[in-house]
Design an enzyme around this catalytic site. Structure first.
Site, mmCIF file in Angstrom:
data_model
loop_
_atom_site.group_PDB
_atom_site.id
_atom_site.type_symbol
_atom_site.label_atom_id
_atom_site.label_comp_id
_atom_site.label_asym_id
_atom_site.label_seq_id
_atom_site.Cartn_x
_atom_site.Cartn_y
_atom_site.Cartn_z
ATOM 1 N N ASP A 86 40.778 51.400 39.536
ATOM 2 C CA ASP A 86 39.414 50.959 39.234
ATOM 3 C C ASP A 86 38.610 51.127 40.520
ATOM 4 O OD1 ASP A 86 37.050 49.589 38.834
ATOM 5 O OD2 ASP A 86 37.988 47.700 38.181
ATOM 6 N N TRP A 101 38.823 41.170 39.106
ATOM 7 C CA TRP A 101 38.787 42.310 38.164
ATOM 8 C C TRP A 101 40.190 42.793 37.851
ATOM 9 C CZ3 TRP A 101 34.597 41.929 35.734
ATOM 10 C CH2 TRP A 101 33.391 41.607 36.378
ATOM 11 N N LYS A 126 27.295 50.000 40.234
ATOM 12 C CA LYS A 126 27.451 49.557 41.618
ATOM 13 C C LYS A 126 26.967 50.651 42.582
ATOM 14 C CE LYS A 126 29.579 46.023 39.779
ATOM 15 N NZ LYS A 126 30.968 45.876 39.427
HETATM 16 C C1 LIG Z 1 31.763 45.096 38.318
HETATM 17 C C2 LIG Z 1 33.194 45.475 38.243
HETATM 18 C C3 LIG Z 1 33.866 45.586 37.018
HETATM 19 C C4 LIG Z 1 33.226 45.224 35.696
HETATM 20 O O1 LIG Z 1 32.317 46.179 35.355
HETATM 21 P P1 LIG Z 1 31.443 46.108 34.004
HETATM 22 O O2 LIG Z 1 30.831 47.473 34.034
HETATM 23 O O3 LIG Z 1 30.486 44.990 34.138
HETATM 24 O O4 LIG Z 1 32.386 45.943 32.882
HETATM 25 C C5 LIG Z 1 35.165 46.011 37.024
HETATM 26 N N1 LIG Z 1 35.796 46.299 38.172
HETATM 27 C C6 LIG Z 1 35.188 46.190 39.370
HETATM 28 C C7 LIG Z 1 35.942 46.526 40.613
HETATM 29 C C8 LIG Z 1 33.876 45.787 39.444
HETATM 30 O O5 LIG Z 1 33.265 45.673 40.629
#
Ligand SMILES: *Cc1c(COP(=O)(O)O)cnc(C)c1O
Length: 364
Positions: A175, A103, A199
């Site tokens: 993030d 990511w 998540k």
């Molecule tokens: C799942 C994830 C993403 C991507 O998320 P989307 O909502 O599918 O765009 C980005 N960063 C991390 C750390 C993730 O676990």
């Protein structure tokens, strides 16, 4: 509901059963107002209360200072890979990225489209099995921000407090898609935090952005309106129709966390769940966690292997047959991954442990 499985998916993932059941009761007639949250105007007083309460409760449980805005956006974590540079990489046009997984790598690549995004540290050479430690001297003094991914969902690593870079006055952007609400965070140490909801918070569709006010209004004039944080901040996340139902569920999850003792209580339980798994893996003589530095291990995504890819596949298939689903590692690395977000009950972890022990005994 007795036929629910223990879902170890990395996302979308389990939500608290009480929240789902309560939402089901209110699905056709929310709080006696004669319509579903899915149907109501986002300008109605009912929905205004839903979004205002969600923000107030998130501010409360995360202890978000008053000089930060909370935004409920769309586009997932992925759209933030572009929105962050479009809004913040506008001073020197430089930003420094610490690449600890897929990511973060995607975020750095996206930022490179818009300016001088530099990878100042990476653990890619060892398949992202650790968190690199970054010194002040590694950061360009004129960088507009430093970017990290706090929890690396695919590789099962996480920035412990000691590994967080000291960026001084340079805004730190994080993030937190796969760890938000799992541990206390000092929001004042960050310029911007974002997290896709699916998540640890809510169904897919809403992305939480927490941004310091002085970082708003820095986007270039030609940035699309929807991608300018200031537009959303000035309009209370209602510049256009927000993802109403996902915001509603997020709000219910915030309420539940508050009632259950807040993020500190979540964290205590999350540590207990993760330690049970890591302790067993380390002592099993059968499974191995590729993240050797214990400090760097994720509380949310426990990655492990047997060392034999066929056996790993057998593990995932047999676990599924016992109601322990989605234990396969990310398609890019294989092996196993048990995602144990806040909503995974202790019984789910205990059932997984039991299965792991049985599988080890049968396949040694
Ligand atoms: C799942 C994830 C993403 C991507 O998320 P989307 O909502 O599918 O765009 C980005 N960063 C991390 C750390 C993730 O676990």
């Amino acid at each position: 509901m007795t036929n629910r499985v223990y879902n170890f998916s990395a996302g979308p993932s389990m939500l608290p059963l009480e929240v789902i059941e309560d939402a089901a009761k209110n699905l056709a007639d929310y709080n006696g107002c004669g319509q579903s949250v899915m149907e109501m105007s986002h300008r109605s007083k009912e929905f205004e209360k839903i979004i205002n309460d969600a923000e107030a409760n998130l501010r409360d449980i995360m202890n978000i200072p008053d000089n930060y805005k909370v935004l409920f956006l769309q586009g997932g974590g992925t759209l933030q890979f572009a929105m962050v540079p479009l809004n913040l990489m506008t001073g020197s046009g430089k930003a420094d990225y610490i690449v600890t997984g897929t990511w973060a790598k995607k975020a750095a690549a996206e930022a490179k489209k818009f300016g001088d995004a530099k990878v100042i540290a990476s653990s890619e050479e060892s398949t992202f099995s650790y968190i690199p430690r970054v010194n002040r001297g590694d950061i360009r003094p004129d960088a507009d921000y430093v970017y990290i991914t706090t929890n690396n969902t695919i590789y099962g690593t996480h920035f412990c407090t000691r590994a967080l870079p000291d960026t001084g006055d340079i805004p730190l952007v994080a993030d937190m898609s796969s760890c938000i609400l799992s541990e206390p965070v000092d929001v004042s140490k960050y310029g911007l935090i974002f997290a896709g909801a699916q998540k640890n918070v809510a169904p897919a569709g809403v992305t939480i952005v927490i941004v310091r006010e002085d970082l708003l209004g820095k986007a270039a004039a030609n940035v699309p309106t929807y991608l300018d944080y200031k537009i959303h901040a000035d309009n209370g996340s209602m510049y256009n129709t927000p993802p109403c139902f996902a915001i509603y569920i997020a709000g219910e999850v915030f309420k539940k966390i508050k009632a259950d003792g807040g993020i500190a209580a979540m964290n205590k339980k999350d540590i207990e769940k993760a330690e049970k798994l890591y302790n067993y893996i380390d002592s099993s003589g059968f499974y191995k966690c590729p993240v050797e530095n214990k400090e760097d291990r994720s509380l949310m995504n426990v990655v492990f292997v047997t060392g034999n890819a066929d056996l790993d596949k057998k593990f995932v298939a047999e676990a599924k047959a016992e109601g322990l689903v989605n234990l396969g590692g990310h398609r890019s690395i294989g092996g196993m991954r048990a995602s144990i977000y806040n909503a995974m009950p202790m019984e789910g972890v205990d059932r997984l442990l039991e299965f792991m022990k049985k599988f080890a005994a049968e396949n040694k």
